[in-house]
Design a protein around this motif. Structure first.
Motif, PDB file in Angstrom:
ATOM      1  N   LYS A  42     -40.237 -72.194 -69.932  1.00 32.96           N
ATOM      2  CA  LYS A  42     -40.913 -71.270 -68.824  1.00 32.96           C
ATOM      3  C   LYS A  42     -39.964 -70.046 -68.582  1.00 32.96           C
ATOM      4  CE  LYS A  42     -43.539 -71.592 -64.967  1.00 32.96           C
ATOM      5  NZ  LYS A  42     -44.957 -72.139 -64.935  1.00 32.96           N
ATOM      6  N   ALA A  43     -38.609 -70.614 -68.366  1.00 35.93           N
ATOM      7  CA  ALA A  43     -37.570 -69.591 -68.046  1.00 35.93           C
ATOM      8  C   ALA A  43     -37.325 -68.759 -69.298  1.00 35.93           C
ATOM      9  CB  ALA A  43     -36.281 -70.212 -68.017  1.00 35.93           C
ATOM     10  N   LEU A  44     -37.760 -68.932 -70.451  1.00 34.84           N
ATOM     11  CA  LEU A  44     -37.620 -68.041 -71.587  1.00 34.84           C
ATOM     12  C   LEU A  44     -38.813 -67.051 -71.483  1.00 34.84           C
ATOM     13  CD1 LEU A  44     -36.484 -66.864 -74.347  1.00 34.84           C
ATOM     14  CD2 LEU A  44     -37.672 -68.589 -75.524  1.00 34.84           C
ATOM     15  N   SER A  45     -39.902 -67.551 -71.164  1.00 36.71           N
ATOM     16  CA  SER A  45     -41.131 -66.881 -71.384  1.00 36.71           C
ATOM     17  C   SER A  45     -41.334 -66.094 -70.001  1.00 36.71           C
ATOM     18  CB  SER A  45     -42.446 -67.761 -71.341  1.00 36.71           C
ATOM     19  OG  SER A  45     -42.736 -68.614 -70.245  1.00 36.71           O
ATOM     20  N   GLY A  46     -40.724 -66.308 -68.897  1.00 33.96           N
ATOM     21  CA  GLY A  46     -40.754 -65.513 -67.900  1.00 33.96           C
ATOM     22  C   GLY A  46     -39.621 -64.587 -67.927  1.00 33.96           C
ATOM     23  N   ALA A  47     -38.453 -64.650 -68.685  1.00 34.29           N
ATOM     24  CA  ALA A  47     -37.403 -63.501 -68.996  1.00 34.29           C
ATOM     25  C   ALA A  47     -38.344 -62.705 -69.893  1.00 34.29           C
ATOM     26  CB  ALA A  47     -36.262 -64.198 -69.521  1.00 34.29           C
ATOM     27  N   LEU A  48     -38.903 -63.061 -70.934  1.00 40.92           N
ATOM     28  CA  LEU A  48     -39.278 -61.712 -71.781  1.00 40.92           C
ATOM     29  C   LEU A  48     -40.399 -61.270 -71.074  1.00 40.92           C
ATOM     30  CD1 LEU A  48     -39.638 -64.033 -74.905  1.00 40.92           C
ATOM     31  CD2 LEU A  48     -37.924 -62.281 -74.697  1.00 40.92           C
ATOM     32  N   ILE A  49     -41.310 -61.735 -70.299  1.00 35.90           N
ATOM     33  CA  ILE A  49     -42.446 -61.000 -69.606  1.00 35.90           C
ATOM     34  C   ILE A  49     -41.800 -60.174 -68.729  1.00 35.90           C
ATOM     35  CG2 ILE A  49     -44.513 -61.241 -68.052  1.00 35.90           C
ATOM     36  CD1 ILE A  49     -45.220 -63.709 -70.081  1.00 35.90           C
ATOM     37  N   SER A  50     -40.864 -60.615 -67.771  1.00 37.78           N
ATOM     38  CA  SER A  50     -40.291 -59.745 -66.916  1.00 37.78           C
ATOM     39  C   SER A  50     -39.508 -58.383 -67.384  1.00 37.78           C
ATOM     40  CB  SER A  50     -39.276 -60.527 -66.041  1.00 37.78           C
ATOM     41  OG  SER A  50     -38.070 -60.806 -66.670  1.00 37.78           O
ATOM     42  N   MET A  51     -39.145 -58.472 -68.755  1.00 40.30           N
ATOM     43  CA  MET A  51     -38.730 -57.371 -69.541  1.00 40.30           C
ATOM     44  C   MET A  51     -39.653 -56.479 -70.001  1.00 40.30           C
ATOM     45  SD  MET A  51     -35.620 -59.565 -71.731  1.00 40.30           S
ATOM     46  CE  MET A  51     -36.023 -58.481 -73.350  1.00 40.30           C
ATOM     47  N   ASN A  52     -40.766 -56.697 -69.507  1.00 45.82           N
ATOM     48  CA  ASN A  52     -42.055 -56.072 -69.902  1.00 45.82           C
ATOM     49  C   ASN A  52     -42.211 -55.928 -71.432  1.00 45.82           C
ATOM     50  OD1 ASN A  52     -42.623 -55.110 -67.098  1.00 45.82           O
ATOM     51  ND2 ASN A  52     -40.849 -53.629 -67.068  1.00 45.82           N
ATOM     52  N   MET A  53     -41.892 -56.977 -71.862  1.00 46.63           N
ATOM     53  CA  MET A  53     -42.379 -56.931 -73.217  1.00 46.63           C
ATOM     54  C   MET A  53     -43.755 -57.352 -73.426  1.00 46.63           C
ATOM     55  SD  MET A  53     -40.695 -59.746 -76.050  1.00 46.63           S
ATOM     56  CE  MET A  53     -38.962 -58.835 -75.972  1.00 46.63           C
ATOM     57  N   PRO A  54     -44.193 -56.727 -74.519  1.00 47.75           N
ATOM     58  CA  PRO A  54     -45.761 -57.011 -74.803  1.00 47.75           C
ATOM     59  C   PRO A  54     -46.173 -58.546 -75.054  1.00 47.75           C
ATOM     60  CG  PRO A  54     -45.212 -55.191 -76.091  1.00 47.75           C
ATOM     61  CD  PRO A  54     -43.926 -55.859 -75.257  1.00 47.75           C
ATOM     62  N   ILE A  55     -47.051 -59.018 -74.439  1.00 41.07           N
ATOM     63  CA  ILE A  55     -47.156 -60.728 -74.489  1.00 41.07           C
ATOM     64  C   ILE A  55     -47.409 -60.895 -76.124  1.00 41.07           C
ATOM     65  CG2 ILE A  55     -48.931 -62.274 -74.126  1.00 41.07           C
ATOM     66  CD1 ILE A  55     -49.670 -61.031 -71.466  1.00 41.07           C
ATOM     67  N   ILE A  56     -47.966 -60.153 -76.910  1.00 43.53           N
ATOM     68  CA  ILE A  56     -47.878 -60.438 -78.443  1.00 43.53           C
ATOM     69  C   ILE A  56     -46.685 -60.693 -78.757  1.00 43.53           C
ATOM     70  CG2 ILE A  56     -48.477 -58.078 -79.196  1.00 43.53           C
ATOM     71  CD1 ILE A  56     -50.267 -59.259 -81.153  1.00 43.53           C
ATOM     72  N   VAL A  57     -45.819 -59.853 -78.410  1.00 46.64           N
ATOM     73  CA  VAL A  57     -44.418 -60.006 -78.845  1.00 46.64           C
ATOM     74  C   VAL A  57     -43.833 -61.150 -78.241  1.00 46.64           C
ATOM     75  CG1 VAL A  57     -41.997 -58.684 -79.317  1.00 46.64           C
ATOM     76  CG2 VAL A  57     -44.405 -57.555 -79.328  1.00 46.64           C
ATOM     77  N   ALA A  58     -43.913 -61.443 -77.395  1.00 48.90           N
ATOM     78  CA  ALA A  58     -43.282 -62.548 -76.364  1.00 48.90           C
ATOM     79  C   ALA A  58     -43.764 -63.813 -77.222  1.00 48.90           C
ATOM     80  CB  ALA A  58     -43.691 -62.636 -74.816  1.00 48.90           C
ATOM     81  N   GLY A  59     -45.074 -63.847 -77.429  1.00 52.33           N
ATOM     82  CA  GLY A  59     -45.421 -64.996 -78.118  1.00 52.33           C
ATOM     83  C   GLY A  59     -44.927 -65.290 -79.504  1.00 52.33           C
ATOM     84  N   PHE A  60     -44.765 -64.238 -80.242  1.00 56.90           N
ATOM     85  CA  PHE A  60     -44.202 -64.607 -81.584  1.00 56.90           C
ATOM     86  C   PHE A  60     -42.847 -64.946 -81.361  1.00 56.90           C
ATOM     87  CE2 PHE A  60     -41.722 -62.799 -85.094  1.00 56.90           C
ATOM     88  CZ  PHE A  60     -42.288 -63.384 -86.077  1.00 56.90           C
ATOM     89  N   ILE A  61     -41.896 -64.085 -80.286  1.00 59.23           N
ATOM     90  CA  ILE A  61     -40.489 -64.671 -80.258  1.00 59.23           C
ATOM     91  C   ILE A  61     -40.402 -66.014 -79.881  1.00 59.23           C
ATOM     92  CG2 ILE A  61     -38.493 -64.242 -78.771  1.00 59.23           C
ATOM     93  CD1 ILE A  61     -39.291 -61.144 -79.243  1.00 59.23           C
ATOM     94  N   ILE A  62     -41.176 -66.322 -78.887  1.00 64.79           N
ATOM     95  CA  ILE A  62     -41.131 -67.618 -78.130  1.00 64.79           C
ATOM     96  C   ILE A  62     -41.349 -68.681 -79.206  1.00 64.79           C
ATOM     97  CG2 ILE A  62     -41.898 -69.409 -76.536  1.00 64.79           C
ATOM     98  CD1 ILE A  62     -42.544 -66.806 -74.685  1.00 64.79           C
ATOM     99  N   SER A  63     -42.499 -68.693 -79.774  1.00 65.05           N
ATOM    100  CA  SER A  63     -42.915 -69.467 -80.849  1.00 65.05           C
ATOM    101  C   SER A  63     -42.076 -69.820 -82.099  1.00 65.05           C
ATOM    102  CB  SER A  63     -44.335 -69.015 -81.714  1.00 65.05           C
ATOM    103  OG  SER A  63     -44.718 -70.048 -82.387  1.00 65.05           O
ATOM    104  N   SER A  64     -41.353 -68.463 -82.386  1.00 64.66           N
ATOM    105  CA  SER A  64     -40.376 -68.596 -83.537  1.00 64.66           C
ATOM    106  C   SER A  64     -39.092 -69.303 -83.035  1.00 64.66           C
ATOM    107  CB  SER A  64     -39.921 -67.108 -83.884  1.00 64.66           C
ATOM    108  OG  SER A  64     -41.146 -66.376 -84.547  1.00 64.66           O
TER     109      SER A  64
END
Length: 144
Positions: free
Chosen positions: A25-47
């Motif tokens: 949850k901290a990783l996903s929150g950090a990526l989204i707070s960086m204004n990273m597009p959700i599609i990119v965040a999903g790929f990175i978190i899943s990877s």
């Protein structure tokens, strides 16, 4: 066969630790707070989940759970949600290595050494994952 079952079980346990500890949850929150597009965040978190715990299934389900609120809040169309889901799936496709039971099935079935498996299967699965993600992003850009 026992090694494959052990690796799969250990991956599931590790994924549960990631969820329960709040690291995911901290990783996903950090990526989204960086204004990273959700599609990119999903790929990175899943990877990242795939590489760390080995199971593509666990990586997909965990990532989807972590991003479900953000995806719902984004107001995406059904097609955009499908594309984000595909990006998550492509993230979980790559980085197959020694903690993945599929890696062992492929290397044992084909008679590969671990080194050869890493040079072929790991690279091939990662190329497939990145290529699929880039194509998915292209479609997402067109429909947005």
């Amino acid at each position: 066969m026992a090694v494959i079952v052990f690796v799969t079980g250990a991956g599931g346990v590790f994924a549960n630790v990631l969820v329960e500890s709040g690291i995911g949850k901290a990783l996903s929150g950090a990526l989204i707070s960086m204004n990273m597009p959700i599609i990119v965040a999903g790929f990175i978190i899943s990877s990242a989940l795939r590489a760390s715990q080995g199971s593509a299934t666990v990586a997909i389900l965990t990532t989807a759970g972590l991003l479900s609120e953000s995806i719902a809040a984004a107001g995406y169309s059904d097609l955009q949600i499908v594309l984000v889901t595909l990006a998550i799936g492509f993230g979980a496709l790559g980085l197959s290595h020694i903690n993945d039971s599929g890696f062992w099935i492929v290397t044992k079935y084909l008679g590969l050494t671990v080194k050869d498996g890493l040079k072929t299967w790991t690279v091939l699965s990662t190329v497939f994952g990145v290529t699929g993600f880039l194509l998915t992003c292209g479609v997402f850009a067109i429909v947005s």
